[in-house]
Design an enzyme around this catalytic site. Structure first.
Site, PDB file in Angstrom:
ATOM      1  N   SER A   1     -65.941  69.133  27.094  1.00 55.22           N
ATOM      2  CA  SER A   1     -66.777  69.710  28.111  1.00 55.22           C
ATOM      3  C   SER A   1     -68.218  69.502  28.065  1.00 55.22           C
ATOM      4  CB  SER A   1     -66.282  71.246  28.271  1.00 55.22           C
ATOM      5  OG  SER A   1     -66.724  71.889  29.633  1.00 55.22           O
TER       6      SER A   1
ATOM      7  N   HIS B   1     -58.688  72.068  33.249  1.00 57.89           N
ATOM      8  CA  HIS B   1     -59.879  71.593  32.292  1.00 57.89           C
ATOM      9  C   HIS B   1     -59.539  72.256  31.062  1.00 57.89           C
ATOM     10  CE1 HIS B   1     -64.002  70.489  31.177  1.00 57.89           C
ATOM     11  NE2 HIS B   1     -64.245  71.806  30.694  1.00 57.89           N
TER      12      HIS B   1
ATOM     13  N   ASP C   1     -58.740  67.248  36.666  1.00 64.08           N
ATOM     14  CA  ASP C   1     -60.120  67.831  36.286  1.00 64.08           C
ATOM     15  C   ASP C   1     -61.290  67.176  36.961  1.00 64.08           C
ATOM     16  OD1 ASP C   1     -61.781  68.848  34.717  1.00 64.08           O
ATOM     17  OD2 ASP C   1     -61.166  68.277  32.673  1.00 64.08           O
TER      18      ASP C   1
END
Length: 276
Positions: free
Chosen positions: A130, A198, A185
């Site tokens: 991320s 996610h 995502d």
């Protein structure tokens, strides 16, 4: 070699009780949210630098990072892997910095990678999730070429810079890069809209572990570690076996590994057209 690694890693990743109880501090598994094995203990044959996701605890987080670290240690032995998390505060707001990550985090990861590159016999791998994936992009692309050449492979998960950087890390070899994005995502499509998909990247840890392991073995075939072997739990593998050429981006997994099961998520995809 590979016929041994497949069942061995599958068991070691899945069964926590298989961890040896007698390991010393320098040979530890990744316990808790922090890892400072490079800064605490110095060079090891493998140095793994990890950048956690937004608002995850510590410098390793509590999802992908510790599991990926222990997957590598299950394969190569805890004493052979130095895991080091990047010490940065991954706030939600810091996703909005240019490039998707805060400058102090980028600087810290670059310091760690540059320090690792001074270890003459170590092989470096890096990964991020991320916001940590964005941090990995910015840190790696800004390194000098000598340090980049010491990095054997990089993996990112739920990569917020996938679209912006064209499905790659700028100025870094795509044959040493694996970017993993779940279908749906949206952070992988140039936005910061976060949906439950996610948070579903732990399932990719075995594949990422195999990918990094194969890249390490590829490199070791050309540049062996000085002692020429690793000590696995209860098994010694002398020397380094011949490894086929590095896979091209269109291949699902490194060609010298047997096929791996795809997680039960229909349509899950990876950038660089992996696992399509």
């Amino acid at each position: 070699m590979m016929s041994f690694l497949l069942p061995f890693l599958s068991i070691c990743i899945a069964v926590v009780s298989a961890r040896p109880a007698s390991l010393q501090a320098r040979q530890s598994w990744t316990v808790g949210y922090w890892a400072h094995e490079l800064t605490d203990f110095g060079c090891k044959p493998i140095i793994f630098i990890w950048a956690k996701a937004t608002i995850e605890p510590g410098n390793m987080g509590n999802t992908v990072g510790p599991r990926l670290s222990d997957g590598l240690k299950a394969l190569f032995g805890p004493a052979n892997v130095a895991t080091q998390g990047v010490d940065y505060w991954g706030f939600i707001e810091t996703n909005f910095y240019p490039g998707g990550a805060p400058p102090w985090g980028i600087y810290d990861m670059q310091l760690l990678l540059s320090a690792a590159a001074t270890c003459p016999d170590s092989k470096i791998i890096a990964a991020g999730y991320s916001q940590g994936a964005a941090l990995t992009h910015r840190a790696v692309e800004g390194l000098n070429e000598a340090v980049k050449e010491k990095i054997v492979a990089v993996v990112t998960f739920g990569d917020t810079q996938t679209y912006q950087d064209g499905g790659r890390i700028k100025d870094f070899d795509t044959n040493r890069t694996l970017i993993i994005c779940n279908q749906g995502d949206l952070v992988c499509t140039g936005t910061l809209y976060v949906f439950p998909v996610h948070f579903d990247y732990v399932k990719w840890v075995p594949l990422a572990t195999y990918y990094l392991a194969q890249k390490l073995l590829d490199d070791a075939a050309l540049n062996p570690w000085p002692n020429g072997s690793f000590v696995f739990p209860n098994v010694t593998i002398p020397g380094i076996p011949r490894i086929p050429p590095a896979p091209q981006p269109s291949e699902a997994v490194p060609s010298s590994l047997p096929p791996l099961p795809v997680p039960n998520s229909v349509g899950t995809i990876m950038s660089n057209e992996l696992l399509r």
